[in-house]
Design a protein around this motif. Structure first.
Motif, PDB file in Angstrom:
ATOM      1  N   LEU A   7      71.254  29.504  -1.922  1.00  0.00           N
ATOM      2  CA  LEU A   7      70.351  30.530  -1.398  1.00  0.00           C
ATOM      3  C   LEU A   7      69.218  29.908  -0.600  1.00  0.00           C
ATOM      4  CD1 LEU A   7      70.128  33.082  -4.346  1.00  0.00           C
ATOM      5  CD2 LEU A   7      71.513  33.202  -2.268  1.00  0.00           C
ATOM      6  N   ARG A   8      68.658  28.824  -1.129  1.00  0.00           N
ATOM      7  CA  ARG A   8      67.584  28.161  -0.395  1.00  0.00           C
ATOM      8  C   ARG A   8      68.094  27.588   0.924  1.00  0.00           C
ATOM      9  NH1 ARG A   8      63.300  29.101   0.936  1.00  0.00           N
ATOM     10  NH2 ARG A   8      62.765  29.609  -1.212  1.00  0.00           N
ATOM     11  N   GLN A   9      69.270  26.965   0.875  1.00  0.00           N
ATOM     12  CA  GLN A   9      69.875  26.414   2.085  1.00  0.00           C
ATOM     13  C   GLN A   9      70.154  27.511   3.097  1.00  0.00           C
ATOM     14  OE1 GLN A   9      74.168  24.963   2.254  1.00  0.00           O
ATOM     15  NE2 GLN A   9      73.091  23.013   2.141  1.00  0.00           N
ATOM     16  N   HIS A  10      70.648  28.647   2.606  1.00  0.00           N
ATOM     17  CA  HIS A  10      70.977  29.763   3.489  1.00  0.00           C
ATOM     18  C   HIS A  10      69.717  30.298   4.171  1.00  0.00           C
ATOM     19  CE1 HIS A  10      73.393  33.165   4.909  1.00  0.00           C
ATOM     20  NE2 HIS A  10      72.295  33.875   4.722  1.00  0.00           N
ATOM     21  N   ALA A  11      68.663  30.491   3.394  1.00  0.00           N
ATOM     22  CA  ALA A  11      67.417  31.006   3.966  1.00  0.00           C
ATOM     23  C   ALA A  11      66.854  30.048   5.010  1.00  0.00           C
ATOM     24  CB  ALA A  11      66.396  31.239   2.862  1.00  0.00           C
ATOM     25  N   ASN A  12      66.988  28.760   4.762  1.00  0.00           N
ATOM     26  CA  ASN A  12      66.426  27.763   5.675  1.00  0.00           C
ATOM     27  C   ASN A  12      67.264  27.555   6.934  1.00  0.00           C
ATOM     28  OD1 ASN A  12      64.357  27.326   3.874  1.00  0.00           O
ATOM     29  ND2 ASN A  12      65.237  25.468   2.997  1.00  0.00           N
ATOM     30  N   SER A  13      68.572  27.830   6.836  1.00  0.00           N
ATOM     31  CA  SER A  13      69.484  27.384   7.901  1.00  0.00           C
ATOM     32  C   SER A  13      69.935  28.455   8.877  1.00  0.00           C
ATOM     33  CB  SER A  13      70.736  26.755   7.269  1.00  0.00           C
ATOM     34  OG  SER A  13      70.382  25.676   6.440  1.00  0.00           O
ATOM     35  N   HIS A  14      69.865  29.718   8.507  1.00  0.00           N
ATOM     36  CA  HIS A  14      70.533  30.733   9.313  1.00  0.00           C
ATOM     37  C   HIS A  14      69.595  31.775   9.907  1.00  0.00           C
ATOM     38  CE1 HIS A  14      74.291  28.975   8.166  1.00  0.00           C
ATOM     39  NE2 HIS A  14      74.014  29.125   6.886  1.00  0.00           N
ATOM     40  N   ALA A  15      68.318  31.432  10.007  1.00  0.00           N
ATOM     41  CA  ALA A  15      67.330  32.321  10.649  1.00  0.00           C
ATOM     42  C   ALA A  15      67.394  33.728  10.084  1.00  0.00           C
ATOM     43  CB  ALA A  15      67.534  32.333  12.161  1.00  0.00           C
ATOM     44  N   GLY A  16      67.670  33.821   8.787  1.00  0.00           N
ATOM     45  CA  GLY A  16      67.731  35.121   8.134  1.00  0.00           C
ATOM     46  C   GLY A  16      66.824  35.152   6.922  1.00  0.00           C
ATOM     47  N   GLY A  17      67.155  36.012   5.973  1.00  0.00           N
ATOM     48  CA  GLY A  17      66.356  36.133   4.768  1.00  0.00           C
ATOM     49  C   GLY A  17      67.209  36.544   3.592  1.00  0.00           C
ATOM     50  N   VAL A  18      66.614  36.468   2.406  1.00  0.00           N
ATOM     51  CA  VAL A  18      67.300  36.814   1.163  1.00  0.00           C
ATOM     52  C   VAL A  18      66.435  37.782   0.385  1.00  0.00           C
ATOM     53  CG1 VAL A  18      68.236  35.950  -1.008  1.00  0.00           C
ATOM     54  CG2 VAL A  18      68.435  34.552   1.066  1.00  0.00           C
ATOM     55  N   LEU A  19      67.033  38.893  -0.040  1.00  0.00           N
ATOM     56  CA  LEU A  19      66.400  39.840  -0.954  1.00  0.00           C
ATOM     57  C   LEU A  19      67.185  39.815  -2.246  1.00  0.00           C
ATOM     58  CD1 LEU A  19      64.488  42.241  -1.677  1.00  0.00           C
ATOM     59  CD2 LEU A  19      66.244  43.749  -0.681  1.00  0.00           C
ATOM     60  N   LEU A  20      66.510  39.495  -3.348  1.00  0.00           N
ATOM     61  CA  LEU A  20      67.210  39.527  -4.626  1.00  0.00           C
ATOM     62  C   LEU A  20      66.380  40.278  -5.654  1.00  0.00           C
ATOM     63  CD1 LEU A  20      66.094  37.348  -7.014  1.00  0.00           C
ATOM     64  CD2 LEU A  20      66.890  35.732  -5.320  1.00  0.00           C
ATOM     65  N   SER A  21      67.059  40.909  -6.581  1.00  0.00           N
ATOM     66  CA  SER A  21      66.371  41.584  -7.680  1.00  0.00           C
ATOM     67  C   SER A  21      66.608  40.803  -8.960  1.00  0.00           C
ATOM     68  CB  SER A  21      66.902  43.016  -7.843  1.00  0.00           C
ATOM     69  OG  SER A  21      68.207  43.001  -8.416  1.00  0.00           O
ATOM     70  N   THR A  22      65.630  40.837  -9.832  1.00  0.00           N
ATOM     71  CA  THR A  22      65.770  40.160 -11.115  1.00  0.00           C
ATOM     72  C   THR A  22      64.755  40.715 -12.100  1.00  0.00           C
ATOM     73  OG1 THR A  22      65.808  37.996 -12.207  1.00  0.00           O
ATOM     74  CG2 THR A  22      64.160  38.308 -10.483  1.00  0.00           C
ATOM     75  N   HIS A  23      65.064  40.593 -13.382  1.00  0.00           N
ATOM     76  CA  HIS A  23      64.049  40.853 -14.403  1.00  0.00           C
ATOM     77  C   HIS A  23      63.707  39.563 -15.137  1.00  0.00           C
ATOM     78  CE1 HIS A  23      67.973  41.727 -16.491  1.00  0.00           C
ATOM     79  NE2 HIS A  23      67.466  40.825 -17.295  1.00  0.00           N
ATOM     80  N   ALA A  24      64.239  38.431 -14.634  1.00  0.00           N
ATOM     81  CA  ALA A  24      64.016  37.138 -15.255  1.00  0.00           C
ATOM     82  C   ALA A  24      62.866  36.409 -14.564  1.00  0.00           C
ATOM     83  CB  ALA A  24      65.288  36.298 -15.187  1.00  0.00           C
ATOM     84  N   MET A  25      61.809  36.136 -15.317  1.00  0.00           N
ATOM     85  CA  MET A  25      60.641  35.464 -14.749  1.00  0.00           C
ATOM     86  C   MET A  25      61.008  34.087 -14.196  1.00  0.00           C
ATOM     87  SD  MET A  25      58.312  37.727 -15.303  1.00  0.00           S
ATOM     88  CE  MET A  25      58.439  39.266 -16.224  1.00  0.00           C
ATOM     89  N   GLU A  26      61.873  33.362 -14.901  1.00  0.00           N
ATOM     90  CA  GLU A  26      62.225  32.007 -14.487  1.00  0.00           C
ATOM     91  C   GLU A  26      62.913  32.016 -13.131  1.00  0.00           C
ATOM     92  OE1 GLU A  26      64.850  28.120 -15.908  1.00  0.00           O
ATOM     93  OE2 GLU A  26      65.018  30.009 -16.992  1.00  0.00           O
TER      94      GLU A  26
END
Length: 261
Positions: A184-203
Motif C-alpha cells: 500500500l505504501r509503495q502503491h501510494a508513492n509510485s502511481h500518483a494516486g491515493g489510498v482510502l482504507l477503513s479500520t477500527h484497529a488503532m495499530e
C-alpha cells in the motif's frame, strides 16, 4: 471515455449523506484523499465506514452530497470512475467455482491488461503472499485469509489511481499484513494516486495512515495526522479516539460495572 483530470485529487467527498430508511448512516461527511496519501477512516462498528466506501465506488447512491474520483462522479460517470478504482470490500465476494487464477485472469481481462503483464503481476503477487499452489484451487475451498489475499491482488492488478479498502487486513496473517502494508505504501508513492482504507484497529491507523478521519455515528469528529489527533507526545491515538467520540466516560463506567464482587 473521459480522461482523468491530472489536477484533481484522487478522491474528494463533500457533504455526503447516506440513509437507510429512517436511519442516517453518514451525515454531511467531507474529506479528501490527496495524491500519494494513505487516508484512514477510523471508527467503531456501525460508524458509517462501509456506507462511505460503497458510495465512493458507486455501489450506493447517496441521498445528497458529491463524490469525485479524479474528477469523475461514481454515480453519473460510473464507468470512468470505476476504471480508476481498486476495491476490497469488507465481505469477500468471489466466484467460488473458479480457481483463484481463473478469477484473477477474468479481472485482468475486464481491466484490459494484456496477458503477459497480467501473468507477470500475478506471479509476483502469488510469490509474495506465498499462495502459488492455492492459485489453482477453487476459491470456495480457500481459507478466509487466502481469499482476502486474492481480493487484494485483484484490487491492485491494474494499478488503480484510487485504492478503496474496507477493513483490508482483518483476515491476514502477520507476515501478509506486513507485505500488504508495504504494498500500500509503495502503491501510494509510485502511481500518483491515493489510498482510502477503513479500520477500527488503532495499530493499523498508526502504522499505515498519513492522515486519519475519526468517524462516529456517521459524523466526522476529528481529522488530521496521528500526531495532530494525539495532541501531545504522551497521548495515544486510542485516547484521542475515545475523547473525540465521547466514549471515554462510557468505557470507564463499563469497566467499573464489571468489577469483581
Amino acid at each position: 471515455m473521459g480522461t482523468p483530470d491530472s489536477a484533481a485529487t484522487p478522491l474528494e467527498v463533500r457533504g455526503l449523506v447516506v440513509r437507510y430508511g429512517e436511519r442516517t448512516a453518514v451525515q454531511d461527511l467531507s474529506f479528501q484523499v490527496r495524491t500519494g496519501e494513505i487516508y484512514g477512516l477510523l471508527g467503531s462498528n456501525g460508524a458509517g465506514k462501509s456506507s462511505t466506501m460503497k458510495s465512493v465506488v458507486g455501489l450506493l447512491r447517496p441521498q445528497s452530497g458529491s463524490i469525485r474520483v479524479l474528477g469523475f462522479d461514481p454515480v453519473t460517470q460510473g464507468v470512468e470512475a470505476k476504471r480508476l478504482i481498486g476495491y476490497v470490500p469488507e465481505t469477500p465476494l468471489l466466484f467460488d467455482a473458479l480457481s483463484a487464477k481463473e478469477f484473477l485472469e477474468f479481472v485482468a481481462s475486464v481491466r484490459a491488461i494484456d496477458a503477459a503483464t497480467a501473468n507477470r503481476r500475478l506471479e509476483n503477487f502469488a510469490k509474495a503472499f506465498q499462495i502459488e499452489a492455492e492459485l489453482h484451487q477453487p476459491i470456495g475451498l480457500l481459507s478466509m485469509g487466502t481469499r482476502q489475499k486474492v481480493l487484494f491482488m485483484a484490487a491492485l492488478l491494474h494499478r488503480p489511481k484510487l485504492l478503496v479498502l474496507d477493513e483490508p487486513l482483518h483476515a491476514l496473517d502477520p507476515r501478509s499484513v506486513r507485505i500488504a502494508r508495504e504494498l500500500l505504501r509503495q502503491h501510494a508513492n509510485s502511481h500518483a494516486g491515493g489510498v482510502l482504507l477503513s479500520t477500527h484497529a488503532m495499530e493499523v491507523a498508526e502504522r499505515l495512515c498519513d492522515r486519519v478521519g475519526i468517524l462516529d455515528r456517521g459524523v466526522l469528529r476529528g481529522e488530521g495526522t496521528i500526531a495532530e489527533l494525539r495532541g501531545s507526545a504522551s497521548a495515544s491515538l486510542e485516547e484521542a479516539f475515545l475523547k473525540l467520540t465521547r466514549e471515554e466516560e462510557g468505557v470507564r463506567e463499563a469497566v467499573l460495572s464489571l468489577g469483581v464482587d
